[in-house]
Design an enzyme around this catalytic site. Structure first.
Site, short mmCIF file in Angstrom:
data_model
loop_
_atom_site.label_atom_id
_atom_site.label_comp_id
_atom_site.label_asym_id
_atom_site.label_seq_id
_atom_site.Cartn_x
_atom_site.Cartn_y
_atom_site.Cartn_z
N GLU A 103 0.83 -1.21 0.00
CA GLU A 103 0.00 0.00 0.00
C GLU A 103 0.86 1.26 0.00
O GLU A 103 1.97 1.25 0.52
CB GLU A 103 -0.81 0.07 1.30
CG GLU A 103 -1.68 -1.11 1.54
CD GLU A 103 -2.31 -1.04 2.92
OE1 GLU A 103 -3.04 -1.97 3.25
OE2 GLU A 103 -2.05 -0.08 3.66
N CYS A 116 3.31 8.30 1.73
CA CYS A 116 3.81 7.26 2.63
C CYS A 116 3.97 5.98 1.82
O CYS A 116 3.00 5.49 1.23
CB CYS A 116 2.78 7.08 3.75
SG CYS A 116 3.15 5.74 4.86
N CYS A 123 5.55 -7.58 7.05
CA CYS A 123 6.62 -7.20 7.98
C CYS A 123 6.84 -8.35 8.96
O CYS A 123 5.88 -8.99 9.40
CB CYS A 123 6.25 -5.93 8.74
SG CYS A 123 7.55 -5.37 9.85
N CYS A 127 4.65 -6.42 15.56
CA CYS A 127 4.04 -5.53 16.55
C CYS A 127 2.53 -5.83 16.58
O CYS A 127 1.88 -5.77 15.53
CB CYS A 127 4.30 -4.07 16.21
SG CYS A 127 6.06 -3.72 15.97
N CYS A 130 -0.35 -3.52 15.02
CA CYS A 130 -0.15 -3.05 13.64
C CYS A 130 -0.73 -4.05 12.64
O CYS A 130 -0.44 -5.26 12.72
CB CYS A 130 1.35 -2.88 13.41
SG CYS A 130 1.80 -2.65 11.68
N CYS A 359 -1.09 1.80 8.77
CA CYS A 359 -0.13 0.89 8.16
C CYS A 359 -0.72 -0.50 7.89
O CYS A 359 -1.13 -1.19 8.81
CB CYS A 359 1.02 0.81 9.16
SG CYS A 359 2.28 -0.32 8.80
#
Ligand code: SAH
Ligand code: SF4
Length: 377
Positions: A103, A116, A123, A127, A130, A359
């Protein structure tokens, strides 16, 4: 409009943005073209913002077709585009040639237009608040895949201008003025590609965006921070802190177990001493998790006297995650504590919450919808 394709399918074409100027010169050399032609193509790609080699001015007649047989200027396929109701935030979910998705989000401000971008598909840092972290890691992006996100939006802005379409209700910048590496992925887990992209985007003969207009956000990978400290380009650094002590940070940011706070803060201090540049700490405010005033005191003590700035961001709630944003009252009280200790602090509202502009959220929403549809079948 479908273009007539006298070339290979996009999947087998190389991403032209993966070439640096030297590599482009070499490629054109193979086609018996001189280096000045490569520079012409380079300007066409990064200045003229051509979406097709055929659009580039003054190339010999056969060259665009030869280039198009091997390279594409459109390596990303937009699959979902969403704009916020005020049209000041625009998010695109792209498919990469191998089917991975990423994205990018464009945000208009009065005097800035910030993009962004993602640095990885998914990832690995995990976390738990997220959306990207919850989705897991897919793969690193190539430099060209990072650069192509910027070029996509730069072209979109240019096209809107040409077509006389105002992308926003009120006049706003008509070019990408700032880039933040805060989309999906951990930039320092893909350091070389991110830096190659930064070099490409700052190239004076090409896209020519100032390094100071770029910000890399890291979860706190110490080797990356130390490496960035000695980079010649003056890119800004943001650290996703989210907690002022190890026991809480271990939970919210699992990589803290590998690079605990003392090591992280020492690396940031070294970065500041080497670069003399201010560092931003990001702190996502999560109700009852990390927003007590006691933690604010602890954070103030941790950062007091540093050339640093704190960005407090009320959490963007993620479907399927129990973490909730703090109330604005609590955010204000937290801010007051930090300021009382002389820590420079601002509250940043996440843009485009309704379009899932946090995110990895658009991808997650679509993945969830897809699962529902699959179940119904
Ligand atoms: N991996 C890097 C950059 C991408 S995340 C990093 O962690 O810094 C960009 C920023 O968004 C980070 O500060 C991250 O902590 C924050 N973030 C992630 N999920 C969020 C959410 N649901 N609400 C608010 N901020 C979030
Ligand atoms: Fe990765 Fe950053 Fe999300 Fe953590 S916050 S999972 S490091 S993208």
């Amino acid at each position: 409009m479908r273009r007539k394709e006298n070339q290979q399918p996009r999947e087998t074409l190389h991403n032209a943005f993966d070439l640096d100027l030297e590599a482009l010169i070499a490629e054109l050399g193979r086609l018996d073209e001189k280096p000045f032609r490569a520079r012409q193509v380079w300007r066409g790609m990064y200045r003229q913002l051509a979406a097709d080699f055929r659009e580039i001015h003054n190339l010999p007649r056969s060259l665009p077709a030869l280039l198009s047989a091997h390279f594409t200027l459109q390596p990303l396929r937009p699959i979902v585009t969403e704009a916020s109701a005020d049209r000041l935030t625009r998010k695109v979910l792209f498919a990469l040639p191998d089917g991975a998705t990423i994205e990018a989000v464009l945000m208009f401000y009065e005097k800035r237009c910030t993009l962004c971008v993602s640095t990885q598909a998914g990832c690995a840092m995990g976390c738990p608040f997220c959306a990207t972290g919850l989705g897991g890691f897919v793969r690193d992006l190539t430099p060209g895949e990072i650069v192509a996100q910027v070029l996509y939006f730069a072209r979109w802005l240019r096209r809107s201008q040409w077509d006389g379409i105002q992308p926003t209700p009120m006049p706003r910048p008509t070019r990408v003025t700032n880039i933040v590496f805060m989309g999906m992925g951990e930039p320092f887990a893909n350091y070389d590609a991110v830096w190659a992209a930064i070099r490409r985007l700052t190239d004076k003969a090409g896209f020519n965006l100032g390094a100071r207009r770029m910000t890399v956000s890291t979860v706190g990978l110490v080797p990356g921070i130390l490496r960035m400290a000695v980079e010649p380009l003056q890119v800004n650094l943001a650290i996703s802190l989210h907690a002022p002590n190890d026991s809480l940070r271990d939970r919210l940011v699992p990589i803290n177990r590998r690079y605990p706070l003392a090591e992280l803060i020492a690396a940031v201090r070294q970065y500041i001493a080497t670069t003399n540049r201010r560092v931003t700490f990001e702190y996502a405010m999560m109700r009852t998790i990390n927003d007590s005033l006691l933690l604010a005191e602890e954070l103030a003590v941790l950062l007091r006297g540093m050339l640093a700035h704190v960005n407090l961001i009320p959490l963007n709630p993620v479907a399927g995650s129990p973490y909730q944003p703090s109330s604005m009252k609590q955010v204000r009280a937290f801010t007051a504590v930090l300021r009382r200790h002389g820590v420079s602090t601002t509250v940043r509202l996440r843009r485009g919450i309704e379009i899932g502009a946090g995110c990895g959220q658009l991808k997650r929403q679509h993945a969830l919808q897809f699962n529902v549809q699959q179940k119904e079948v």
